[in-house]
Each structure stands twice: as C-alpha cells, then as structure tokens.
Design a protein around this motif. Structure first.
Motif, short mmCIF file in Angstrom:
data_model
loop_
_atom_site.label_atom_id
_atom_site.label_comp_id
_atom_site.label_asym_id
_atom_site.label_seq_id
_atom_site.Cartn_x
_atom_site.Cartn_y
_atom_site.Cartn_z
N ASN A 1 0.80 -1.22 0.00
CA ASN A 1 0.00 0.00 0.00
C ASN A 1 0.84 1.27 0.00
N ALA A 2 2.15 1.16 -0.24
CA ALA A 2 3.01 2.35 -0.24
C ALA A 2 2.54 3.44 -1.21
N PRO A 3 2.03 3.11 -2.42
CA PRO A 3 1.59 4.19 -3.33
C PRO A 3 0.32 4.91 -2.90
N SER A 4 -0.41 4.34 -1.94
CA SER A 4 -1.68 4.93 -1.55
C SER A 4 -1.47 6.19 -0.73
N GLY A 5 -2.40 7.12 -0.88
CA GLY A 5 -2.30 8.37 -0.13
C GLY A 5 -2.64 8.24 1.33
N ALA A 6 -3.44 7.24 1.69
CA ALA A 6 -3.87 7.10 3.07
C ALA A 6 -4.37 5.68 3.33
N VAL A 7 -4.31 5.30 4.60
CA VAL A 7 -4.91 4.05 5.08
C VAL A 7 -6.24 4.41 5.72
N HIS A 8 -7.32 3.74 5.28
CA HIS A 8 -8.64 4.04 5.82
C HIS A 8 -9.24 2.82 6.51
N SER A 9 -10.23 3.09 7.35
CA SER A 9 -10.95 2.06 8.11
C SER A 9 -10.03 1.32 9.08
N PHE A 10 -8.93 1.97 9.46
CA PHE A 10 -8.03 1.40 10.46
C PHE A 10 -8.36 2.10 11.78
N PHE A 11 -8.97 1.37 12.69
CA PHE A 11 -9.46 1.92 13.94
C PHE A 11 -8.38 2.76 14.64
N SER A 12 -8.73 3.99 14.94
CA SER A 12 -7.88 4.99 15.61
C SER A 12 -6.85 5.63 14.69
N PRO B 1 -13.05 -0.58 -2.43
CA PRO B 1 -14.01 0.49 -2.11
C PRO B 1 -14.12 0.77 -0.62
N TYR B 2 -13.86 -0.24 0.20
CA TYR B 2 -13.92 -0.01 1.65
C TYR B 2 -12.76 0.87 2.11
N CYS B 3 -11.67 0.85 1.37
CA CYS B 3 -10.51 1.69 1.70
C CYS B 3 -10.63 3.08 1.09
N HIS B 4 -11.20 3.17 -0.12
CA HIS B 4 -11.13 4.43 -0.87
C HIS B 4 -12.47 4.94 -1.40
N GLY B 5 -13.54 4.16 -1.26
CA GLY B 5 -14.82 4.56 -1.85
C GLY B 5 -15.35 5.87 -1.29
N TYR B 6 -15.21 6.10 -0.02
CA TYR B 6 -15.76 7.31 0.59
C TYR B 6 -15.11 8.56 0.03
N GLU B 7 -13.82 8.49 -0.30
CA GLU B 7 -13.10 9.66 -0.79
C GLU B 7 -13.54 10.05 -2.21
N GLN C 1 -7.24 -5.96 3.92
CA GLN C 1 -7.30 -4.60 4.43
C GLN C 1 -6.20 -4.48 5.48
N ALA C 2 -5.64 -3.30 5.65
CA ALA C 2 -4.53 -3.14 6.59
C ALA C 2 -4.91 -3.57 8.00
N LEU C 3 -6.10 -3.19 8.43
CA LEU C 3 -6.53 -3.56 9.78
C LEU C 3 -6.68 -5.07 9.91
#
Length: 306
Positions: free
Chosen positions: A40-51, A138-144, A281-283
C-alpha cells in the motif's frame, strides 16, 4: 539446537509489525526482516483502520516500529531474504542486509508476512495512477470518491459484482471491459436496473490530470469518458516464493493455505496478512498477524513445558 531467535518474522508491514508486537509482549526473541516497501506504499492514506483512519501508510508503519522499541527482545532490520532452509529444529534464512552484504539468521519458527503484488493491466496509465485514482478496495477508498463519476474495469461475473458494490458510493458508475465483457444476460439486467452502463470498446489508455488524478478513460477509436477514479480487482501473485520453495500448499487462487492456527503445511512455518486467503485490508492484516503471533507463542510454550 540453539537458534538466534524464537521467531523470524519476514515482512515489516501491518501483519509483520503487529505479530512482532504481540510476540515482544510474550518476551520472545524476534527478528523482523524488512524486505522493502509494502503493497500500500503508493496509496495516499490508510482508511478504516481503527484509531488511525486517514493516516499515510509510511506514518502508520513508523508508529508500529516506534511501539516495538520498549520490547528489548524484538529487533527490526533490513534483511531481504532470498532462501529459507528447513533445519531439524527450525529454519535458516539467508539473504542480504541493507548494505547488500550476505547475512543469515536461524529461528525456531518463521512467520511469513510478505504480502502480494497486484498484476495491473498492461495499459498506459494504470501503473502511473495506481493508489491515487486507480483503486482496488471500495472499503478503503470509496468514501473519498463518493458521488463522483467512477469507472470499474474488468470482465465477467467479478466486474459486475464490483460495479454493483461501487454503486453504493456513487450513482454514476460505468463498466469498461477493454473488449468483450463476457457478461451473462442476467448480469446485464442487474446492471441496467442499477443504471450502470457497460462500455466494451478496446481501451487505449487512462489519462491523468496534472495533480495525479484520473481525468478520463480513452478508447482506441479516440472517444473517451471522463471519470474521477477507476476501481478494479486485479489478479495477484505472491511477493515471495519462500513458502512455495519449501513446498507449502497454495490455494487455487495462489494464496498460502493456513490452518486455524495460521500454520502452513510446513511444520513450524506460519503465514499471515494478504498472502493468506481472506479479505484484504490493513486492519485485517494487523489482526491476522496478532492472531498468528498468539498461535506461535502457544505452540512454542507447549514445546517448552513438556
């Protein structure tokens, strides 16, 4: 036989660092071998990772490493492992350190957390926009990219299912198949009911914006459709052949098979994270690493207290 470590963790992503944390708290001698950038290094952000929702991937790993510092039995270092040999009472890993010098280490158990690579279509723009506006989850990036014009790439049942899922985030979804879509009549009916158009023209390239986003999907006839992001589920391959080299069983999709205790078919060899079957997913990778660490510690303890 004396080993340098109780557990060698190969891979320093979410799964590997999470496993090391749990093992460090079990007072196990652990080496985490960092072999390079994570998936996931190219990704701008990690999402849905609690906290940690929205944190940059590198920042998340930096925190993970910082939180290993209080545990004196855990070591993290650059170590690109090229071979793993099964010994009578453990494993020997050989490879190169951060300076490219040959190095090796022995361990009673090994946890593979080397992840997978995504095999992207060999079309201009896919690799260049990967992680920014060419997306897989989509769970990582769909909201954006909610309520924006979106494309979904692929063929057959998989692309229909992904497009229907993506329609949860946007009402403007178009499927691009780059040739015949191999969609059943039933799939086409479901897509039409959801207002999802299917474009089967051959694709020439993805055109990006000056800021690194997706501007449009261009077809070989010169026509194009403006889109803000494109989703796909690309094929994957194991980043490392270490499991296969030792004869570990792989699933039909190329994942490393593990039992309920995260152990492969090779005794003493465990695996966690994206490289094993399941959702990615990262989490979830971090949770997989923690579970594997618990199983490792309990297995080692049983061997020690007989």
């Amino acid at each position: 036989m004396h080993s340098d470590y109780d557990v060698l963790v190969i891979g320093a992503g979410s799964a590997g660092l999470s496993a090391a944390l749990t093992l460090g708290r079990c007072r196990r001698r652990v080496l985490v071998a960092d072999g390079g950038p994570t998936r996931n290094a190219p990704s701008g952000a990690v999402h849905s990772f609690f906290s940690r929702d929205g944190i940059r991937p590198a920042a998340l790993l930096h925190i993970g490493r910082e939180q290993l510092a209080p545990y004196p039995t855990v070591e993290v270092r650059e170590f690109k492992i090229t071979a793993l040999t099964k010994l009578a009472q453990g494993f020997e890993a050989t490879g190169q350190n951060g300076q490219g010098h040959p190095t090796k280490a022995t361990a009673r158990r090994v946890l593979l957390a080397t992840g997978v690579d995504d095999v992207l279509p060999p079309l201009p723009g896919f690799r260049e926009l990967w992680g920014s506006s060419v997306l897989h989850c989509p769970y990582c990036h769909g909201y954006e990219v909610r309520d924006q014009p979106l494309a979904v790439y692929g063929q057959g049942k998989a692309v229909a299912g992904l497009a229907l899922l993506i329609s949860r985030w946007s009402a403007d979804v178009i499927i691009v198949t780059n040739g015949p879509g191999h969609l059943t009549d039933y799939a086409r009916q479901r897509l039409r009911r959801q207002g999802i158009v299917v474009r089967e023209e051959p694709i020439a390239r993805l055109v990006g914006t000056a800021r690194g986003g997706l501007r449009c999907v261009e077809f070989t006839d010169g026509s194009y459709i403006e889109r803000s992001a494109l989703f796909l589920h690309p094929p994957q391959e194991q980043r490392s052949t270490l499991a296969a080299d030792l004869g570990a069983r792989l699933t039909g999709k190329g994942a490393v098979w593990v039992d309920k205790n995260a152990q492969t078919t090779v005794p003493g060899l465990y695996a966690a994270g994206d490289m094993v079957p399941g959702q990615q997913q990262a989490l979830l990778a971090a949770a997989s690493g923690s579970k594997a660490a618990i199983c490792l510690n309990e297995g080692l303890t049983r061997a020690e207290v007989t």
